[in-house]
Design a protein around this motif. Structure first.
Motif, PDB file in Angstrom:
ATOM      1  N   VAL A 155       0.526  -1.225  -0.191  1.00 44.83           N
ATOM      2  CA  VAL A 155      -0.389  -0.315  -0.580  1.00 44.83           C
ATOM      3  C   VAL A 155       1.765   1.320   0.009  1.00 44.83           C
ATOM      4  CG1 VAL A 155      -0.251  -0.482   2.669  1.00 44.83           C
ATOM      5  CG2 VAL A 155      -1.403   1.068   1.243  1.00 44.83           C
ATOM      6  N   HIS A 156       1.991   1.345   0.509  1.00 40.79           N
ATOM      7  CA  HIS A 156       3.150   2.292   0.669  1.00 40.79           C
ATOM      8  C   HIS A 156       4.187   1.901   0.338  1.00 40.79           C
ATOM      9  CE1 HIS A 156       4.661   5.918   1.619  1.00 40.79           C
ATOM     10  NE2 HIS A 156       3.611   6.844   1.291  1.00 40.79           N
ATOM     11  N   ASP A 157       5.002   1.520   0.128  1.00 41.11           N
ATOM     12  CA  ASP A 157       6.425   1.227  -0.802  1.00 41.11           C
ATOM     13  C   ASP A 157       7.488   1.653   0.250  1.00 41.11           C
ATOM     14  OD1 ASP A 157       7.968  -1.105  -1.473  1.00 41.11           O
ATOM     15  OD2 ASP A 157       9.116   0.636  -2.368  1.00 41.11           O
ATOM     16  N   ARG A 158       7.544   2.966   0.348  1.00 41.07           N
ATOM     17  CA  ARG A 158       8.692   3.896   0.780  1.00 41.07           C
ATOM     18  C   ARG A 158       8.099   3.365   2.211  1.00 41.07           C
ATOM     19  NH1 ARG A 158       9.488   8.964   0.867  1.00 41.07           N
ATOM     20  NH2 ARG A 158      11.421   8.553   1.324  1.00 41.07           N
ATOM     21  N   LEU A 159       6.658   3.786   2.824  1.00 39.09           N
ATOM     22  CA  LEU A 159       6.711   3.107   4.298  1.00 39.09           C
ATOM     23  C   LEU A 159       6.991   1.456   5.047  1.00 39.09           C
ATOM     24  CD1 LEU A 159       5.706   4.157   7.277  1.00 39.09           C
ATOM     25  CD2 LEU A 159       3.165   3.340   6.353  1.00 39.09           C
ATOM     26  N   ARG A 160       6.739   0.511   3.885  1.00 39.28           N
ATOM     27  CA  ARG A 160       7.255  -0.617   3.821  1.00 39.28           C
ATOM     28  C   ARG A 160       8.577  -0.871   3.961  1.00 39.28           C
ATOM     29  NH1 ARG A 160       9.698  -4.368   1.139  1.00 39.28           N
ATOM     30  NH2 ARG A 160       9.148  -3.263  -1.091  1.00 39.28           N
ATOM     31  N   ARG A 161       9.848   0.156   3.123  1.00 38.56           N
ATOM     32  CA  ARG A 161      10.906  -0.109   3.326  1.00 38.56           C
ATOM     33  C   ARG A 161      11.936   0.781   4.251  1.00 38.56           C
ATOM     34  NH1 ARG A 161      13.214   2.213  -0.488  1.00 38.56           N
ATOM     35  NH2 ARG A 161      11.570   2.700  -2.237  1.00 38.56           N
ATOM     36  N   SER A 162      10.453   1.475   5.270  1.00 39.27           N
ATOM     37  CA  SER A 162      11.216   1.731   6.882  1.00 39.27           C
ATOM     38  C   SER A 162      11.434   1.282   7.935  1.00 39.27           C
ATOM     39  CB  SER A 162      10.197   3.452   6.707  1.00 39.27           C
ATOM     40  OG  SER A 162       9.632   3.045   7.393  1.00 39.27           O
ATOM     41  N   VAL A 163      10.997  -0.389   8.170  1.00 39.38           N
ATOM     42  CA  VAL A 163      10.999  -0.296   9.242  1.00 39.38           C
ATOM     43  C   VAL A 163      12.102  -2.152   8.347  1.00 39.38           C
ATOM     44  CG1 VAL A 163       8.867   0.604  10.100  1.00 39.38           C
ATOM     45  CG2 VAL A 163       8.575  -1.842   8.940  1.00 39.38           C
ATOM     46  N   VAL A 164      11.726  -2.776   9.320  1.00 37.32           N
ATOM     47  CA  VAL A 164      12.479  -4.437   9.043  1.00 37.32           C
ATOM     48  C   VAL A 164      11.894  -5.553   9.792  1.00 37.32           C
ATOM     49  CG1 VAL A 164      14.275  -6.520   9.117  1.00 37.32           C
ATOM     50  CG2 VAL A 164      14.686  -3.798   8.327  1.00 37.32           C
ATOM     51  N   PRO A 165      10.445  -6.203   9.371  1.00 38.96           N
ATOM     52  CA  PRO A 165       9.643  -6.944   9.965  1.00 38.96           C
ATOM     53  C   PRO A 165      10.812  -8.198  10.463  1.00 38.96           C
ATOM     54  CG  PRO A 165       9.068  -7.104   8.258  1.00 38.96           C
ATOM     55  CD  PRO A 165      10.389  -6.169   7.626  1.00 38.96           C
ATOM     56  N   VAL A 166      10.736  -8.549  12.195  1.00 41.03           N
ATOM     57  CA  VAL A 166      11.283  -9.825  12.675  1.00 41.03           C
ATOM     58  C   VAL A 166      10.786 -10.609  13.811  1.00 41.03           C
ATOM     59  CG1 VAL A 166      13.468 -10.637  13.745  1.00 41.03           C
ATOM     60  CG2 VAL A 166      14.022  -8.750  12.255  1.00 41.03           C
ATOM     61  N   ARG A 167      10.957 -11.802  13.032  1.00 38.09           N
ATOM     62  CA  ARG A 167       9.720 -12.926  13.344  1.00 38.09           C
ATOM     63  C   ARG A 167      10.677 -13.181  14.749  1.00 38.09           C
ATOM     64  NH1 ARG A 167       6.499 -13.463  10.709  1.00 38.09           N
ATOM     65  NH2 ARG A 167       5.841 -14.337   9.045  1.00 38.09           N
ATOM     66  N   SER A 168       9.097 -13.068  15.800  1.00 39.75           N
ATOM     67  CA  SER A 168       8.615 -13.190  17.046  1.00 39.75           C
ATOM     68  C   SER A 168       8.517 -14.189  17.316  1.00 39.75           C
ATOM     69  CB  SER A 168       8.315 -12.545  17.957  1.00 39.75           C
ATOM     70  OG  SER A 168       8.495 -11.941  19.164  1.00 39.75           O
ATOM     71  N   VAL A 169       8.872 -15.524  17.978  1.00 37.75           N
ATOM     72  CA  VAL A 169       8.049 -17.108  18.830  1.00 37.75           C
ATOM     73  C   VAL A 169       7.466 -16.875  20.020  1.00 37.75           C
ATOM     74  CG1 VAL A 169       8.561 -17.603  16.187  1.00 37.75           C
ATOM     75  CG2 VAL A 169       9.914 -18.397  18.435  1.00 37.75           C
ATOM     76  N   GLN A 170       7.206 -17.507  20.546  1.00 39.59           N
ATOM     77  CA  GLN A 170       6.495 -17.986  21.664  1.00 39.59           C
ATOM     78  C   GLN A 170       5.838 -19.602  21.666  1.00 39.59           C
ATOM     79  OE1 GLN A 170       4.297 -14.651  23.484  1.00 39.59           O
ATOM     80  NE2 GLN A 170       3.839 -14.133  21.703  1.00 39.59           N
ATOM     81  N   VAL A 171       6.312 -19.625  22.705  1.00 33.52           N
ATOM     82  CA  VAL A 171       5.791 -21.396  23.282  1.00 33.52           C
ATOM     83  C   VAL A 171       4.888 -21.292  24.802  1.00 33.52           C
ATOM     84  CG1 VAL A 171       7.618 -22.641  21.861  1.00 33.52           C
ATOM     85  CG2 VAL A 171       7.437 -21.733  24.036  1.00 33.52           C
ATOM     86  N   ALA A 172       4.437 -22.368  24.890  1.00 34.01           N
ATOM     87  CA  ALA A 172       4.099 -22.126  26.313  1.00 34.01           C
ATOM     88  C   ALA A 172       4.254 -23.348  26.770  1.00 34.01           C
ATOM     89  CB  ALA A 172       2.102 -21.043  26.114  1.00 34.01           C
TER      90      ALA A 172
END
Length: 430
Positions: free
Chosen positions: A247-264
């Motif tokens: 939806v907004h390419d420059r905004l998308r490229r301003s952050v880095v998505p990183v996986r966070s995982v959990q277990v219970a």
């Protein structure tokens, strides 16, 4: 299970223990509003709520369902403050804006719990306190300094020695730490669903399965389009965080998505769960690859941490969390771990959350670096104030120029290399 998600990160404890959300229709046709909100997570829902309470007509466009992304998957840890310490914030943004930003962040846990109480949101809220833990003496210096700086701002933060931290956590694994007594925990998906219901009660309209495909600012109005309709409004706020797409390419490229995982774990026996974090505290360590942990409302031990940038490493990283938990608390060795899930966290280069004016009538919010439960809700109030007409320069959070990260397309390789470096540094205690 989290609907419409890869199975390796879909088996969420929070989805299993939250009530089923009501059906919300997809947007069809063209509508008008004072404010259009793109994204139905904590930031967007809080912005919608506050704008609607200010008397604005509000439409929310959510690609999936409210709370589907990081807001409904995180550890539910309500941690006051920012990644950076107060003096660094003041030095970066100046005495006036830095001071307002620090007050917003320093009071964000109080604000979240007060808001949930005012709105009657049942999200298993508990004000136990947030403990940061040191695995070695090298980690204690920064924690003592952090406590000193927050104490200077009259916040309830103090350093802990080994005996004190063992007493709060119920196990002896850390050399010391610091506690922020304003922190606490929530069931995050319940909080998201509660915010959605409260926003609707205030007059906002929420459309599920309505992914924004284009944002078209104009001199007086902005139009946000979906596959089946469009919303035209005076202003728009964009709250996609780690789930931004085309939806907004420059905004998308301003952050880095990183996986966070959990277990219970399964529900632990009473004699064990009464000894673990007996006063309701939750914790995270000071290593570069942070591990965070808590007890769930029904008595499960929950632990989480960073993974890679996609799902390939997720099973191994989830198993690594189970091993870490057993080293921390040997009594957990005999129990099953029926839940394992994950999601994306948006990281920024400077570790600060970012507000950007994408156009004079379009404001974005994102990049909370894994500290967003409290801050996103408080930031929603800031977004609502902007929607109601408050100038950007008068907001209690900095509005900065949008700057895409160089070589963003190579982020996968960069994340992998950084994780390997941090793992080595954590093992060596440096």
């Amino acid at each position: 299970m989290i609907h419409d998600e890869a199975s390796v990160i879909a088996n969420s404890l929070w989805t299993a223990t939250a009530p089923p959300p009501p059906e919300r229709p997809a947007l069809e046709g063209e509508v008008e509003a004072d404010l259009v909100v793109v994204g139905g997570g904590f930031s967007g829902l809080s912005a919608a709520l506050h704008a609607a309470e200010a008397g604005l007509s509000v439409t929310v466009l959510e690609a999936m369902t409210p709370g589907w992304g990081a807001s409904g998957r995180n550890g539910g840890q309500v941690n006051p403050g920012l990644k950076e310490d107060p003096e660094a914030v003041a030095a970066r943004f100046g005495e006036d804006l830095g001071g307002r930003f620090l007050r917003l962040a320093g009071d964000d846990a109080d604000y979240l719990f007060a808001l949930a109480e005012r709105l009657g949101i049942d999200c298993d809220a508990r004000r136990g306190g947030f403990v940061q833990t040191a695995v070695s003496e090298a980690g204690m210096g920064p924690l003592r300094e952090r406590a000193r700086q927050w104490q200077a701002l009259d916040r309830p933060v103090r350093a802990l020695d080994r005996e004190e931290i063992a007493g709060l956590l119920g196990f002896d694994h850390y050399v010391g730490g610091a506690v922020h007594e304003a922190g606490g925990t929530v069931q995050p998906l319940k909080l998201a669903l509660g915010l959605a219901a409260a926003a609707e009660a205030a007059g906002a309209r929420i459309h599920a399965r309505s992914r924004a495909s284009a944002i078209e600012p104009g001199p007086e109005r902005v139009t946000v389009r979906t596959a089946a309709g469009a919303v035209t409004a005076r202003r728009a706020v964009v709250c996609l965080n780690g789930y931004g797409d085309g939806v907004h390419d420059r905004l998308r490229r301003s952050v880095v998505p990183v996986r966070s995982v959990q277990v219970a774990t399964e529900v632990l026996p009473r004699n064990l769960r009464d000894t673990l974090m007996p006063e309701g505290h939750h914790g995270s360590d000071t290593q570069r690859l942070t591990t965070y942990f808590r007890m769930s409302p029904e008595g499960r031990f929950v632990i989480g941490g960073r993974s890679g940038f996609n799902d390939g490493r997720v099973p191994a990283d989830q198993e690594a969390l189970r091993r870490i938990a057993r080293r921390m608390i040997p009594d957990l060795a005999d129990f099953d771990w029926p839940y394992a899930w994950g999601g994306s966290v948006a990281m920024t280069v400077d570790h600060f959350p970012h507000l950007h004016l994408l156009a004079p009538n379009v404001l974005s919010s994102g990049g909370f670096n894994g500290r967003g439960v409290a801050l996103t809700v408080a930031m929603g109030r800031v977004l609502g104030e902007w929607a109601a007409g408050r100038p950007a320069e008068a907001l209690d959070a900095p509005v900065t120029p949008l700057a895409p990260i160089p070589f963003h397309g190579l982020r996968g390789l960069g994340i992998w290399a950084t994780i390997q470096k941090y793992k080595l540094m954590d093992r060596l205690g440096i």
